[in-house]
Design a protein around this motif. Structure first.
Motif, PDB file in Angstrom:
ATOM      1  N   THR A 116       0.733  -1.152  -0.179  1.00  0.00           N
ATOM      2  CA  THR A 116       0.185   0.060  -0.139  1.00  0.00           C
ATOM      3  C   THR A 116       0.768   1.165   0.210  1.00  0.00           C
ATOM      4  O   THR A 116       0.630   2.182  -0.758  1.00  0.00           O
ATOM      5  CB  THR A 116      -0.928  -0.116   1.218  1.00  0.00           C
ATOM      6  N   ALA A 117       1.860   1.347   0.693  1.00  0.00           N
ATOM      7  CA  ALA A 117       2.988   2.520   0.850  1.00  0.00           C
ATOM      8  C   ALA A 117       3.543   2.586  -0.630  1.00  0.00           C
ATOM      9  O   ALA A 117       3.694   3.843  -0.949  1.00  0.00           O
ATOM     10  CB  ALA A 117       3.970   2.123   2.012  1.00  0.00           C
ATOM     11  N   ILE A 118       3.724   1.592  -1.148  1.00  0.00           N
ATOM     12  CA  ILE A 118       4.573   1.731  -2.432  1.00  0.00           C
ATOM     13  C   ILE A 118       3.669   2.216  -3.562  1.00  0.00           C
ATOM     14  O   ILE A 118       3.973   2.987  -4.310  1.00  0.00           O
ATOM     15  CB  ILE A 118       5.116   0.203  -2.953  1.00  0.00           C
ATOM     16  N   ARG A 119       2.438   1.555  -3.408  1.00  0.00           N
ATOM     17  CA  ARG A 119       1.379   2.095  -4.524  1.00  0.00           C
ATOM     18  C   ARG A 119       1.183   3.645  -4.195  1.00  0.00           C
ATOM     19  O   ARG A 119       1.010   4.449  -5.009  1.00  0.00           O
ATOM     20  CB  ARG A 119       0.058   1.319  -4.129  1.00  0.00           C
ATOM     21  N   GLN A 120       1.044   4.003  -3.146  1.00  0.00           N
ATOM     22  CA  GLN A 120       0.628   5.569  -2.688  1.00  0.00           C
ATOM     23  C   GLN A 120       2.002   6.273  -2.781  1.00  0.00           C
ATOM     24  O   GLN A 120       1.774   7.669  -3.477  1.00  0.00           O
ATOM     25  CB  GLN A 120       0.328   5.737  -1.302  1.00  0.00           C
ATOM     26  N   SER A 121       3.103   5.887  -2.776  1.00  0.00           N
ATOM     27  CA  SER A 121       4.387   6.737  -3.034  1.00  0.00           C
ATOM     28  C   SER A 121       4.468   6.697  -4.634  1.00  0.00           C
ATOM     29  O   SER A 121       5.287   7.724  -5.201  1.00  0.00           O
ATOM     30  CB  SER A 121       5.643   6.067  -2.566  1.00  0.00           C
ATOM     31  N   GLY A 122       3.958   5.941  -5.385  1.00  0.00           N
ATOM     32  CA  GLY A 122       4.295   6.045  -6.838  1.00  0.00           C
ATOM     33  C   GLY A 122       3.264   6.848  -7.531  1.00  0.00           C
ATOM     34  O   GLY A 122       3.317   7.097  -8.845  1.00  0.00           O
ATOM     35  N   ARG A 123       2.249   7.448  -6.955  1.00  0.00           N
ATOM     36  CA  ARG A 123       1.275   8.219  -7.428  1.00  0.00           C
ATOM     37  C   ARG A 123       1.699   9.529  -7.692  1.00  0.00           C
ATOM     38  O   ARG A 123       2.542  10.128  -7.211  1.00  0.00           O
ATOM     39  CB  ARG A 123       0.108   8.326  -6.659  1.00  0.00           C
TER      40      ARG A 123
END
Length: 123
Positions: A116-123
């Motif tokens: 979840t943290a990776i997906r959020q930082s990738g936006r």
């Protein structure tokens, strides 16, 4: 998780040897596991792992970590010297399964949080 997998193997050996004359039930030293776990948690909490390096931290999660089995006779010993009580082994196996599943659940939750943290930082 590797501790619980190894413990399950020891319990299965006990069950397999339930009729072997002179066989003494075995178990892993749970106190040693708990001590190493506490040491690891204290080292991480104090931040000393970074200063000392990862090599000095107990490798609890290492799949190659081998835990020593020890004699853990059940409550009864038969005439032929066998100390395995199948009911007690089934209780140990069930407790071990619950602990393994709890560790697995925590591991899966932590992976989910990282994803979840990776997906959020990738936006």
């Amino acid at each position: 998780m590797s501790f619980h997998a190894q413990r399950q193997r020891v319990i299965a050996e006990n069950v397999a040897n339930a009729n072997t004359p002179g066989y003494v039930a075995q178990d892993l030293d749970q106190n040693a596991f708990q001590r190493e776990l506490q040491d690891l948690l204290q080292a991480r909490a104090s931040g000393s792992t970074a200063a000392r390096g990862a090599a000095s931290v107990p490798a609890l999660s290492s799949p190659t970590r081998q835990w020593d089995s020890q004699d853990a006779p059940d409550s009864e010993t038969t005439v032929n010297g066998n100390s395995v009580v199948l009911e007690e082994q089934m209780i140990r196996a069930n407790e071990n399964r619950l602990e393994y599943e709890s560790a697995l659940s925590l591991y899966q939750k932590s992976l989910s949080m990282i994803r979840t943290a990776i997906r959020q930082s990738g936006r």
